[in-house]
Write an enzyme that holds these catalytic residues in place. Structure first.
Site, PDB file in Angstrom:
ATOM      1  N   SER A  42     161.682  17.973 127.614  1.00  0.00           N
ATOM      2  CA  SER A  42     161.766  16.524 127.372  1.00  0.00           C
ATOM      3  C   SER A  42     162.567  15.821 128.459  1.00  0.00           C
ATOM      4  O   SER A  42     162.790  14.614 128.393  1.00  0.00           O
ATOM      5  CB  SER A  42     162.404  16.261 125.998  1.00  0.00           C
ATOM      6  OG  SER A  42     163.643  16.932 125.897  1.00  0.00           O
ATOM      7  N   ASN A 129     170.842  19.728 117.604  1.00  0.00           N
ATOM      8  CA  ASN A 129     170.199  18.938 116.539  1.00  0.00           C
ATOM      9  C   ASN A 129     171.042  17.736 116.126  1.00  0.00           C
ATOM     10  O   ASN A 129     170.529  16.628 115.989  1.00  0.00           O
ATOM     11  CB  ASN A 129     169.907  19.827 115.334  1.00  0.00           C
ATOM     12  CG  ASN A 129     168.919  20.935 115.668  1.00  0.00           C
ATOM     13  OD1 ASN A 129     168.339  20.942 116.753  1.00  0.00           O
ATOM     14  ND2 ASN A 129     168.732  21.870 114.749  1.00  0.00           N
ATOM     15  N   THR A 174     145.461 -26.666 109.882  1.00  0.00           N
ATOM     16  CA  THR A 174     145.211 -25.534 108.983  1.00  0.00           C
ATOM     17  C   THR A 174     143.774 -25.129 109.279  1.00  0.00           C
ATOM     18  O   THR A 174     142.942 -25.991 109.581  1.00  0.00           O
ATOM     19  CB  THR A 174     145.365 -25.916 107.495  1.00  0.00           C
ATOM     20  OG1 THR A 174     144.421 -26.941 107.188  1.00  0.00           O
ATOM     21  CG2 THR A 174     146.772 -26.428 107.183  1.00  0.00           C
ATOM     22  N   SER A 296     142.232 -16.057 139.696  1.00  0.00           N
ATOM     23  CA  SER A 296     141.102 -15.149 139.561  1.00  0.00           C
ATOM     24  C   SER A 296     140.653 -14.745 140.948  1.00  0.00           C
ATOM     25  O   SER A 296     140.729 -15.524 141.894  1.00  0.00           O
ATOM     26  CB  SER A 296     139.963 -15.859 138.827  1.00  0.00           C
ATOM     27  OG  SER A 296     138.723 -15.265 139.165  1.00  0.00           O
ATOM     28  N   LYS A 302     140.600 -20.991 138.903  1.00  0.00           N
ATOM     29  CA  LYS A 302     141.252 -20.486 137.692  1.00  0.00           C
ATOM     30  C   LYS A 302     142.775 -20.393 137.804  1.00  0.00           C
ATOM     31  O   LYS A 302     143.324 -20.057 138.843  1.00  0.00           O
ATOM     32  CB  LYS A 302     140.719 -19.078 137.358  1.00  0.00           C
ATOM     33  CG  LYS A 302     139.310 -19.075 136.834  1.00  0.00           C
ATOM     34  CD  LYS A 302     139.118 -19.851 135.542  1.00  0.00           C
ATOM     35  CE  LYS A 302     139.701 -19.137 134.354  1.00  0.00           C
ATOM     36  NZ  LYS A 302     138.984 -17.892 134.046  1.00  0.00           N
ATOM     37  N   ASN A 304     145.330 -18.640 135.027  1.00  0.00           N
ATOM     38  CA  ASN A 304     145.268 -17.965 133.728  1.00  0.00           C
ATOM     39  C   ASN A 304     146.652 -17.707 133.137  1.00  0.00           C
ATOM     40  O   ASN A 304     147.577 -17.344 133.860  1.00  0.00           O
ATOM     41  CB  ASN A 304     144.536 -16.627 133.872  1.00  0.00           C
ATOM     42  CG  ASN A 304     143.113 -16.811 134.373  1.00  0.00           C
ATOM     43  OD1 ASN A 304     142.462 -17.802 134.047  1.00  0.00           O
ATOM     44  ND2 ASN A 304     142.653 -15.880 135.187  1.00  0.00           N
ATOM     45  N   GLU A 309     149.145 -13.709 127.387  1.00  0.00           N
ATOM     46  CA  GLU A 309     148.052 -12.784 127.041  1.00  0.00           C
ATOM     47  C   GLU A 309     148.552 -11.351 126.991  1.00  0.00           C
ATOM     48  O   GLU A 309     148.230 -10.580 126.082  1.00  0.00           O
ATOM     49  CB  GLU A 309     146.907 -12.913 128.047  1.00  0.00           C
ATOM     50  CG  GLU A 309     146.080 -14.173 127.855  1.00  0.00           C
ATOM     51  CD  GLU A 309     145.053 -14.378 128.966  1.00  0.00           C
ATOM     52  OE1 GLU A 309     144.001 -14.900 128.663  1.00  0.00           O
ATOM     53  OE2 GLU A 309     145.319 -14.022 130.126  1.00  0.00           O
ATOM     54  N   TYR A 336     165.719  20.056 110.858  1.00  0.00           N
ATOM     55  CA  TYR A 336     165.199  19.684 112.170  1.00  0.00           C
ATOM     56  C   TYR A 336     163.947  20.474 112.516  1.00  0.00           C
ATOM     57  O   TYR A 336     163.855  21.670 112.282  1.00  0.00           O
ATOM     58  CB  TYR A 336     166.257  19.921 113.263  1.00  0.00           C
ATOM     59  CG  TYR A 336     165.715  19.618 114.647  1.00  0.00           C
ATOM     60  CD1 TYR A 336     165.748  18.327 115.146  1.00  0.00           C
ATOM     61  CD2 TYR A 336     165.116  20.614 115.423  1.00  0.00           C
ATOM     62  CE1 TYR A 336     165.216  18.028 116.396  1.00  0.00           C
ATOM     63  CE2 TYR A 336     164.584  20.326 116.672  1.00  0.00           C
ATOM     64  CZ  TYR A 336     164.637  19.029 117.147  1.00  0.00           C
ATOM     65  OH  TYR A 336     164.102  18.729 118.376  1.00  0.00           O
ATOM     66  N   GLN A 341     161.267  15.759 118.775  1.00  0.00           N
ATOM     67  CA  GLN A 341     161.405  15.431 120.185  1.00  0.00           C
ATOM     68  C   GLN A 341     160.417  14.323 120.575  1.00  0.00           C
ATOM     69  O   GLN A 341     160.630  13.606 121.553  1.00  0.00           O
ATOM     70  CB  GLN A 341     161.164  16.683 121.034  1.00  0.00           C
ATOM     71  CG  GLN A 341     161.364  16.479 122.505  1.00  0.00           C
ATOM     72  CD  GLN A 341     161.507  17.799 123.237  1.00  0.00           C
ATOM     73  OE1 GLN A 341     162.533  18.460 123.112  1.00  0.00           O
ATOM     74  NE2 GLN A 341     160.487  18.201 123.971  1.00  0.00           N
ATOM     75  N   LYS A 344     161.099  10.058 120.966  1.00  0.00           N
ATOM     76  CA  LYS A 344     161.755   9.280 122.020  1.00  0.00           C
ATOM     77  C   LYS A 344     160.836   8.333 122.761  1.00  0.00           C
ATOM     78  O   LYS A 344     161.160   7.151 122.944  1.00  0.00           O
ATOM     79  CB  LYS A 344     162.441  10.225 123.005  1.00  0.00           C
ATOM     80  CG  LYS A 344     163.658  10.854 122.384  1.00  0.00           C
ATOM     81  CD  LYS A 344     164.232  11.987 123.154  1.00  0.00           C
ATOM     82  CE  LYS A 344     165.077  12.820 122.233  1.00  0.00           C
ATOM     83  NZ  LYS A 344     164.300  13.438 121.115  1.00  0.00           N
TER      84      LYS A 344
HETATM   85  N1  ARG Z   1     165.266  17.938 123.004  1.00  0.00           N
HETATM   86  C1  ARG Z   1     165.417  18.111 121.604  1.00  0.00           C
HETATM   87  C2  ARG Z   1     164.945  16.859 120.862  1.00  0.00           C
HETATM   88  O1  ARG Z   1     164.740  15.889 121.471  1.00  0.00           O
HETATM   89  C3  ARG Z   1     166.852  18.355 121.278  1.00  0.00           C
HETATM   90  C4  ARG Z   1     167.045  19.146 120.041  1.00  0.00           C
HETATM   91  C5  ARG Z   1     166.512  20.510 120.219  1.00  0.00           C
HETATM   92  N2  ARG Z   1     166.851  21.376 119.137  1.00  0.00           N
HETATM   93  C6  ARG Z   1     166.250  22.527 118.949  1.00  0.00           C
HETATM   94  N3  ARG Z   1     166.632  23.237 117.949  1.00  0.00           N
HETATM   95  N4  ARG Z   1     165.313  22.955 119.734  1.00  0.00           N
HETATM   96  O2  ARG Z   1     164.768  16.861 119.669  1.00  0.00           O
END
Ligand code: ARG
Length: 489
Positions: A42, A129, A174, A296, A302, A304, A309, A336, A341, A344
């Site tokens: 991540s 976690n 209306t 345009s 034009k 716009n 939009e 968890y 993950q 995000k």
């Molecule tokens: N990168 C993980 C997340 O965003 C962090 C937590 C990972 N925990 C685990 N037990 N693998 O959730």
């Protein structure tokens, strides 16, 4: 250094060293495949949590030291190392590594590289976690505070425009059919009400975001004599997450924010739709400054309204993220799961999109060019004061249903002869209801119609000026209830 440029080289380190770098030792007999590494990492998107991750680690380490779980020297070294890491991150010199999966392991590994054993002690009584849940709450709290300030700036821009237009008449609609005259100020103030509620709602969400997960560790809590209240105090959390399983698993706080964000986006999208329609030559009520428009590539004439939009279009992805997060959560058993993950990117994208949109709209509203003549002439058409004629008859003692019927017949005649109601002669009008006298014509003007609606919430200039004053006072003072007053931008 970017993550993208780094390719995994299986020969780069031996298996156990790599595993140790990843933070979970010699439990495994082979490294993860390149593909799995890319799939599970991540770091490409959670590195933006670095600043809050460091902040949370500092508070955790201080508590560990105060509770006698780590030594004074350890704390000092951890502080020293984290300060350097913060500096490296800030100046874009931190070497993020996909081998280290996420922001937490990247920072911890660098800390250990910098300060040795003290770095290895930081993760005592903690898990990624509860760490990631804490980081996310800290990050979202800041985003909410910024967005509440931006919502106030947008409201201030709307109120300032409204203050100039309490006497500017436009048709109120209306069914997108001309209904009754309203002032442009009254119309703008409707949006101020919406954005004021959005601001208030974010304050209420903030109170539930602002609770501390740390101490939950992996899921069950920890056997160390930690002091959760102290960590909460150091990080400015108002309360502790009361159950460790809940603390590490639920993301309802993020979902709730996305729901509030979806309402903001919905309100902005409605405003956008109106700006687009108003700017169309068919209406021509407003114009947007050139800096908010594009041309345009084929039609030279034009101009716009791209910004409204796009804002209307971006509402789609914000709604989508809300549904995505709800779906992400619904099937997960306690506690968890790695599914989380995936919380995000939708959260970050929602917050980024809302922030940018609010920023640009405050400017756009301030720059609106109002074509009062076009509004006025449109309001004068379409029999927009027909209700006023009916109300006039009621005041003369006619029952409302009979008045409604009489006016409908008058409108029909006016339409047939291509005139407005006020252009019918007194004699003609009396043909529909003999209670009518010469005073009727004042009631049929646009100003007369607006002035009559002087109760709180009505479109009369006096009532709208009062609403404007109330909002000006509120915006000059403390924030709406539901959270502490955000610091001024
Ligand atoms: N990168 C993980 C997340 O965003 C962090 C937590 C990972 N925990 C685990 N037990 N693998 O959730």
């Amino acid at each position: 250094m970017g993550v993208e440029g780094r390719t995994y080289n299986p020969c780069r380190m031996n298996n156990s060293l790599e595993r140790q770098q990843q933070g979970w030792s010699a439990r495994f007999s082979e490294p993860v495949s390149t593909l799995v590494k890319r799939y599970t990492a991540s770091i490409a998107f959670d590195r933006r949590l670095a600043r809050v991750d460091i902040r949370a680690s500092l508070a955790h380490a201080q508590m560990l030291c105060e509770a006698g779980i780590i030594g004074e020297t350890d704390l000092e070294e951890i502080r020293h190392g984290l300060a350097q890491i913060a500096e490296e991150v800030e100046t874009d010199r931190f070497a993020w590594s996909i081998d280290l999966e996420d922001v937490h392991l990247n920072i911890e590994s660098r800390l250990t590289q910098l300060v040795g054993d003290a770095g290895k002690r930081l993760h005592t009584a903690r898990s990624r976690n509860d760490q990631v849940a804490t980081d996310l709450r800290l990050w979202l709290r800041e985003a909410i505070d910024e967005q509440r300030r931006l919502l106030r700036a947008l409201q201030a821009a709307l109120v300032a425009q409204a203050a100039k237009h309490t006497e500017t008449v436009m048709p109120g609609f209306t069914h997108l059919q001309i209904a009754q005259p309203v002032s442009f100020a009254h119309h703008l103030m409707a949006y101020v009400e919406m954005f004021a509620r959005d601001e208030e709602r974010l304050g209420e969400v903030r109170a539930r975001v602002n609770r501390l997960p740390l101490g939950a560790a992996a899921l069950a809590g920890t056997g160390f004599p930690i002091r959760r209240e102290r960590v909460a105090e150091l990080l400015g959390f108002e309360a502790l997450c009361a159950n460790s399983l809940d603390a590490v698993s639920d993301r309802d706080f993020a979902i709730e924010y996305c729901a509030a964000a979806a309402l903001i986006a919905m309100h902005i999208s409605r405003l956008s739709e109106e700006l687009i329609v108003w700017m169309s030559p068919a209406m021509g009520y407003i114009d947007l400054p050139d800096r908010f428009c594009t041309g345009s590539s084929i039609m030279p004439q034009k101009r716009n309204p791209d910004v409204p939009e796009l804002a209307r279009g971006k509402t789609g992805r914000i709604f989508g993220h809300l549904l995505g997060l709800l779906t992400l959560m619904k099937g997960q058993p306690l506690a968890y799961n790695k599914d989380n993950q995936e919380d995000k990117e939708p959260l970050f994208d929602t917050a980024d999109t809302v922030r940018d949109t609010l920023l640009i709209f405050a400017e756009l509203v301030a720059g609106l060019q109002v074509r009062a003549d076009r509004m006025r002439s449109a309001a004068g058409k379409g029999f927009s004061t027909a209700t006023d004629l009916a109300d006039y008859l009621v005041r003369k003692g006619v029952a409302f249903r009979d008045a409604h019927e009489a006016v409908a017949r008058a409108v029909r005649e006016a339409e047939r002869t291509q005139r407005e109601l006020g252009q019918l002669s007194l004699e003609e009008l009396r043909g529909y209801a003999d209670a009518i006298d010469a005073g009727v014509f004042a009631e049929l003007t646009l100003e007369g119609s607006m002035r009559a609606r002087a109760h709180p919430g009505g479109t009369a200039p006096s009532a709208v000026r009062q609403a404007i004053a109330q909002h000006q006072n509120r915006l000059a003072g403390a924030a709406a209830p539901g959270g502490p007053a955000p610091p001024e931008a």
